[in-house]
Design an enzyme around this catalytic site. Structure first.
Site, PDB file in Angstrom:
ATOM      1  N   ARG A  43      -0.551  -5.442  -0.005  1.00 36.39           N
ATOM      2  CA  ARG A  43      -0.406  -6.794  -0.530  1.00 36.39           C
ATOM      3  C   ARG A  43      -0.386  -6.819  -2.053  1.00 36.39           C
ATOM      4  O   ARG A  43       0.638  -6.953  -2.689  1.00 36.39           O
ATOM      5  CB  ARG A  43      -1.551  -7.660   0.037  1.00 36.39           C
ATOM      6  N   LYS A  44      -1.568  -6.706  -2.678  1.00 40.46           N
ATOM      7  CA  LYS A  44      -1.648  -6.819  -4.137  1.00 40.46           C
ATOM      8  C   LYS A  44      -2.160  -5.553  -4.807  1.00 40.46           C
ATOM      9  O   LYS A  44      -1.769  -5.228  -5.916  1.00 40.46           O
ATOM     10  CB  LYS A  44      -2.567  -7.987  -4.525  1.00 40.46           C
ATOM     11  N   LYS A  76      -9.341  -0.988   4.884  1.00 44.26           N
ATOM     12  CA  LYS A  76      -8.918  -1.818   3.751  1.00 44.26           C
ATOM     13  C   LYS A  76      -9.660  -1.471   2.458  1.00 44.26           C
ATOM     14  O   LYS A  76      -9.926  -2.324   1.623  1.00 44.26           O
ATOM     15  CB  LYS A  76      -9.058  -3.324   4.054  1.00 44.26           C
ATOM     16  N   HIS A 102     -11.775   6.425   9.881  1.00 48.64           N
ATOM     17  CA  HIS A 102     -12.590   5.244   9.552  1.00 48.64           C
ATOM     18  C   HIS A 102     -13.987   5.371  10.177  1.00 48.64           C
ATOM     19  O   HIS A 102     -14.758   4.413  10.160  1.00 48.64           O
ATOM     20  CB  HIS A 102     -11.933   3.976  10.088  1.00 48.64           C
ATOM     21  N   SER A 133      -8.888  -8.555   1.866  1.00 47.01           N
ATOM     22  CA  SER A 133      -7.763  -7.776   2.379  1.00 47.01           C
ATOM     23  C   SER A 133      -7.756  -7.793   3.906  1.00 47.01           C
ATOM     24  O   SER A 133      -6.706  -7.944   4.539  1.00 47.01           O
ATOM     25  CB  SER A 133      -7.866  -6.344   1.847  1.00 47.01           C
ATOM     26  N   ARG A 154     -14.902   0.362  -1.885  1.00 49.71           N
ATOM     27  CA  ARG A 154     -14.279  -0.777  -2.571  1.00 49.71           C
ATOM     28  C   ARG A 154     -15.226  -1.966  -2.478  1.00 49.71           C
ATOM     29  O   ARG A 154     -15.965  -2.100  -1.490  1.00 49.71           O
ATOM     30  CB  ARG A 154     -12.952  -1.101  -1.891  1.00 49.71           C
ATOM     31  N   TRP A 212      -3.534   4.437  -0.116  1.00 52.64           N
ATOM     32  CA  TRP A 212      -3.413   4.973  -1.475  1.00 52.64           C
ATOM     33  C   TRP A 212      -3.774   6.460  -1.495  1.00 52.64           C
ATOM     34  O   TRP A 212      -3.051   7.293  -2.050  1.00 52.64           O
ATOM     35  CB  TRP A 212      -4.352   4.175  -2.380  1.00 52.64           C
ATOM     36  N   PHE A 244       0.323   1.324  -7.741  1.00 52.00           N
ATOM     37  CA  PHE A 244       0.503   0.508  -6.537  1.00 52.00           C
ATOM     38  C   PHE A 244       1.925  -0.029  -6.379  1.00 52.00           C
ATOM     39  O   PHE A 244       2.525   0.069  -5.313  1.00 52.00           O
ATOM     40  CB  PHE A 244      -0.514  -0.644  -6.527  1.00 52.00           C
ATOM     41  N   GLY A 259      -8.606   1.436   0.588  1.00 47.53           N
ATOM     42  CA  GLY A 259      -7.778   2.342  -0.210  1.00 47.53           C
ATOM     43  C   GLY A 259      -7.277   3.562   0.544  1.00 47.53           C
ATOM     44  O   GLY A 259      -6.857   4.540  -0.073  1.00 47.53           O
ATOM     45  N   THR A 260      -7.281   3.494   1.869  1.00 48.91           N
ATOM     46  CA  THR A 260      -6.843   4.646   2.682  1.00 48.91           C
ATOM     47  C   THR A 260      -5.395   5.018   2.379  1.00 48.91           C
ATOM     48  O   THR A 260      -5.082   6.188   2.134  1.00 48.91           O
ATOM     49  CB  THR A 260      -6.955   4.319   4.192  1.00 48.91           C
ATOM     50  N   TRP A 271      -4.880   9.659  11.109  1.00 51.37           N
ATOM     51  CA  TRP A 271      -6.255   9.296  11.462  1.00 51.37           C
ATOM     52  C   TRP A 271      -6.611  10.091  12.717  1.00 51.37           C
ATOM     53  O   TRP A 271      -5.902  10.017  13.731  1.00 51.37           O
ATOM     54  CB  TRP A 271      -6.357   7.811  11.782  1.00 51.37           C
TER      55      TRP A 271
END
Length: 287
Positions: A250-251, A45, A101, A131, A123, A50, A222, A47-48, A78
């Site tokens: 989400r946002k 969570k 990750h 998130s 982040r 992106w 985004f 920015g992966t 991944w």
């Protein structure tokens, strides 16, 4: 369902068994890197998704085909997930682009030998928490987050998938192979996406024409990326991700934690953050 039912422990951290069965962890452990490989590394969570959109477009010098026709988990898989074993990654031409990750200490022998190029995205942990809280509420393979207070204690103690945010960030910041790592912030990508695309391109040895940089940045804003069904996880069956509860993308903003945290939660988070990060001299945009 509980942690014991949904997670296994790998190298000291929880991993979701549905996504990371033992055979895929073994595959990752034995994976052979090339020096030309590009590895996107994130705590979940951060920015992966992106970066899975931006990097292939930089590598292809603006050709949209890969991001519009291949789901992002196959486009930039991944290495620790079960899909990686099915994709004949050994046959892919260089530069191959992967995601992980994993903590720095979890990387395999081949990684330390070959030192592929790493894009390490960070982040604000308060936004990572926010998130994650929504994500854990909609994904069936993750333990239900419970109340915000309950999930905050799990987050602060590293009792969530991939363990402690603090350990993850400190481990990668202390990596000895810094010459092959670009540290980049989610917040700087929001503030200046075009500049971030240029910066990543330079690190990857790609001198993009201004119009190509513009095109990539425009596609990767985004709200535009969120419309791409190859990237918004809408192809994932509802039994695994119920996007009626919360969208996977989400946002995509900085500072959303302010809409979630109570004053007491902010104080609790800040106290743990200050204690865990007291020896870190690195400057973060959220400090």
């Amino acid at each position: 369902m509980t942690e014991a039912e949904l997670y296994s422990v790998h190298k000291g951290v929880y991993v979701p068994t549905h996504l990371n069965p033992p055979e895929s962890l073994k595959y990752c452990e034995e994976f052979t890197f090339r020096q030309e490989d590009i590895l996107i590394v994130t705590f979940p969570k951060s920015g992966t998704t992106w970066m899975q959109e931006i990097v292939p477009l930089i590598v292809s010098e603006g050709d949209m085909t890969p991001v519009l026709t291949v789901p992002n988990w196959d486009r930039v898989p991944w290495l620790e997930e079960h899909r990686a074993m099915l994709l004949s990654l050994e046959q892919r031409p260089s530069p191959r682009v992967f995601a992980t990750h994993f903590h720095h200490r979890m990387m395999n022998e081949s990684y330390f030998k070959m030192k592929p190029r790493v894009l390490y995205v960070m982040r604000n942990p308060k936004d990572v928490f926010t998130s994650s809280y929504h994500y854990y509420g909609m994904a069936s393979y993750l333990v239900n987050p419970g109340t915000q207070d309950e999930f905050m204690e799990k987050f602060l103690h590293g009792n969530i998938m991939f363990g402690s945010w603090f350990d993850h960030v400190k481990g990668w910041l202390n990596a000895e192979e810094k010459a092959s790592i670009l540290y980049i912030f989610y917040e700087e990508m929001i503030a200046d996406l075009k500049g971030s695309v240029e910066k990543i391109g330079q690190f990857l040895g790609k001198s993009l024409k201004p119009d190509v940089t513009e095109k990539i940045a425009d596609h990767c804003v985004f709200k535009n990326m969120k419309q791409n069904k190859m990237s918004n996880f809408s192809l994932v069956p509802e039994e695994f991700m119920n996007q009626k509860k919360s969208e996977f993308l989400r946002k995509g903003i900085a500072g959303d934690w302010k809409n979630l945290f109570t004053e007491a939660q902010e104080k609790r988070f800040d106290a743990v953050y200050e204690d865990k990060m007291k020896d870190v001299t690195f400057k973060f945009p959220w400090d």
